[in-house]
Motif scaffolding. Structure first.
Motif, PDB file in Angstrom:
ATOM      1  N   ILE A  42      24.065 -42.674 -74.745  1.00 59.05           N
ATOM      2  CA  ILE A  42      25.348 -42.056 -75.094  1.00 59.05           C
ATOM      3  C   ILE A  42      26.461 -42.688 -74.259  1.00 59.05           C
ATOM      4  O   ILE A  42      26.291 -42.913 -73.058  1.00 59.05           O
ATOM      5  CB  ILE A  42      25.329 -40.532 -74.821  1.00 59.05           C
ATOM      6  N   TYR A  56      19.896 -38.439 -78.842  1.00 59.62           N
ATOM      7  CA  TYR A  56      20.328 -39.825 -78.683  1.00 59.62           C
ATOM      8  C   TYR A  56      19.659 -40.528 -77.504  1.00 59.62           C
ATOM      9  O   TYR A  56      19.458 -39.942 -76.448  1.00 59.62           O
ATOM     10  CB  TYR A  56      21.851 -39.865 -78.503  1.00 59.62           C
ATOM     11  N   LYS A  92      32.840 -34.972 -73.960  1.00 59.26           N
ATOM     12  CA  LYS A  92      31.455 -34.648 -73.580  1.00 59.26           C
ATOM     13  C   LYS A  92      30.697 -34.133 -74.803  1.00 59.26           C
ATOM     14  O   LYS A  92      31.105 -33.169 -75.426  1.00 59.26           O
ATOM     15  CB  LYS A  92      31.473 -33.565 -72.499  1.00 59.26           C
ATOM     16  N   PRO A  93      29.562 -34.775 -75.160  1.00 57.26           N
ATOM     17  CA  PRO A  93      28.848 -34.363 -76.371  1.00 57.26           C
ATOM     18  C   PRO A  93      28.012 -33.102 -76.164  1.00 57.26           C
ATOM     19  O   PRO A  93      27.607 -32.812 -75.049  1.00 57.26           O
ATOM     20  CB  PRO A  93      27.952 -35.559 -76.660  1.00 57.26           C
ATOM     21  N   VAL A 134      30.488 -41.928 -73.408  1.00 53.66           N
ATOM     22  CA  VAL A 134      31.576 -40.966 -73.580  1.00 53.66           C
ATOM     23  C   VAL A 134      32.895 -41.701 -73.312  1.00 53.66           C
ATOM     24  O   VAL A 134      33.078 -42.297 -72.250  1.00 53.66           O
ATOM     25  CB  VAL A 134      31.423 -39.783 -72.603  1.00 53.66           C
ATOM     26  N   ASN A 171      25.070 -32.102 -78.447  1.00 53.67           N
ATOM     27  CA  ASN A 171      23.617 -32.307 -78.586  1.00 53.67           C
ATOM     28  C   ASN A 171      23.173 -33.678 -78.111  1.00 53.67           C
ATOM     29  O   ASN A 171      22.921 -34.580 -78.883  1.00 53.67           O
ATOM     30  CB  ASN A 171      23.070 -32.039 -80.002  1.00 53.67           C
ATOM     31  N   LYS A 172      23.025 -33.748 -76.806  1.00 52.62           N
ATOM     32  CA  LYS A 172      22.645 -35.004 -76.170  1.00 52.62           C
ATOM     33  C   LYS A 172      21.230 -35.437 -76.515  1.00 52.62           C
ATOM     34  O   LYS A 172      20.926 -36.614 -76.520  1.00 52.62           O
ATOM     35  CB  LYS A 172      22.704 -34.806 -74.651  1.00 52.62           C
ATOM     36  N   LYS A 173      20.347 -34.448 -76.755  1.00 48.62           N
ATOM     37  CA  LYS A 173      18.917 -34.772 -76.818  1.00 48.62           C
ATOM     38  C   LYS A 173      18.537 -35.660 -78.001  1.00 48.62           C
ATOM     39  O   LYS A 173      17.479 -36.245 -78.003  1.00 48.62           O
ATOM     40  CB  LYS A 173      18.104 -33.477 -76.840  1.00 48.62           C
TER      41      LYS A 173
END
Ligand code: TXA
Ligand code: MG
Length: 324
Positions: free
Chosen positions: A268, A265, A258-259, A270, A261-263
């Motif tokens: 995404i 990209y 689970k990443p 996983v 800093n999603k914002k």
């Protein structure tokens, strides 16, 4: 030619086997990736495989068998180490290199005196080989250098109208190509890391030394060429700890777990929320296919721990990156 989509019922397997017997091409699922199959004993049929894949040069193919006894027909010699590995890991994601016998056409081995053989652990593949009554030569069912297919739709996209049929058997459970091992050289060599972890092979051989040729400069196995497995979108491996993509580009992320800093990209994928390497391998090519379709400028990929199947995943990632 219009590519037929077949399923795994008896009638379909019969149809597919007939195509193989007549010298045509059928893509079929294995536990690793989809293969593009031809009668391994028919040089003209095998030539069609290279044509359909647009391979610029002939590369040796893996011969798939459904019965261990076939090894004796295809190979001049089987040594003790090969016997041990066959007993322990076949059917399964392990390809072994043997001195080839007369019946294997040169086009299958690209003129080498050796032949690569594997018995896949997938019922559809085994049924097809048995029904065809011949060993099946099959590379992965993708265009040269492109992403390997782990679902029938991946094959359809790349090879439609170039091959007679695709057997749709759903997702490939392992998702990464077989491990290729040469046990005839003095020190056994892993020519390509893959679906069978190197640690397991070492253990089965009593902990003896195994040379791993994955990132050496000399090419032992054409599959070691860089720029293999490439998405159309440039791919970069993240090497910095606190990495952020540039703001002016549309970036995608291939995350291991689970990443955080999603914002940053647009898209995404996983590989395994819990960090399980087996799950990550099974999702790897599908995730890359999806990222490749997401109209991104760059795909950033997180590194994966290089142990177990992580070795094979990172091998594919380094090759996906090299020319971009
Ligand atoms: O899981 C797999 O191995 C899949 C499925 C379809 O079985 N097949 C596959 O085939 O990945 P392909 O053609 O994409 O890769 C075959 C690999 C290449 O790296 C090739 O160079 C190597 O096997 N190879 C084949 N014959 C060889 C030989 N005689 N000596 C050394 N390497 C060989
Ligand atoms: Mg391939």
């Amino acid at each position: 030619m219009k590519t037929k989509i077949l399923f795994s019922d008896k009638k379909s397997i019969k149809k597919a086997a007939l195509i193989i017997k007549k010298g045509g091409l059928v893509a079929f699922p294995t536990e690793t990736v989809y293969g593009l199959g031809a009668n391994a004993l028919n040089p003209e049929a095998v030539a069609k495989v290279f044509e359909a894949k647009k391979r610029p040069h002939f590369d040796p193919l893996i011969v798939h068998i459904a019965d261990k006894k076939f090894v004796k027909k295809l190979c001049r010699r089987v040594n003790k180490k090969a016997e041990i590995l066959i007993a322990k890991f076949w059917p399964g994601p392990l390809t072994l290199i043997f001195p080839k016998s007369e019946i294997v056409p040169d086009i299958v081995t690209a003129g080498l005196k050796t032949v690569a053989v594997r018995m896949p652990a997938h019922q559809i593949a085994l049924d097809l080989i048995k029904e065809a009554g011949v060993p099946i030569a099959a590379p992965s069912a993708n265009l040269f250098g492109k992403l390997s297919p782990t679902e029938a739709s991946h094959v359809f996209k790349q090879l439609k109208d170039k091959i007679e049929a695709i057997i749709d058997g759903g997702k490939c459970p392992i998702g990464i190509e077989s491990t290729v091992v040469d046990v005839f050289s003095r020190t056994p060599k892993v020519l390509r890391p893959g679906g069978l972890p190197i640690e397991e092979i070492k253990k089965a051989l009593g902990g003896i030394k195994l040379e791993v040729k994955t990132r050496s400069r000399k090419i032992y196995s054409p599959g070691q060429l860089k720029s293999h497995y490439q998405p159309l979108t440039p791919l970069k491996i993240i090497r910095k700890k606190k990495f952020k993509p540039p703001l002016n580009i549309k970036a995608g992320l291939l995350a291991f777990k689970k990443p955080k800093n999603k914002k940053f990209y647009h898209h995404i994928e996983v590989l395994s929320p819990s960090g399980n390497l087996r799950e990550a391998a099974a999702n790897f090519f599908s995730a890359l296919h999806r990222l490749d379709k997401a109209h991104l400028d760059v795909i950033y990929a997180e590194k994966i721990p290089e142990k177990g199947l992580g070795v094979a995943i990172m091998d594919r990632l380094y090759k996906a990156e090299s020319l971009s």
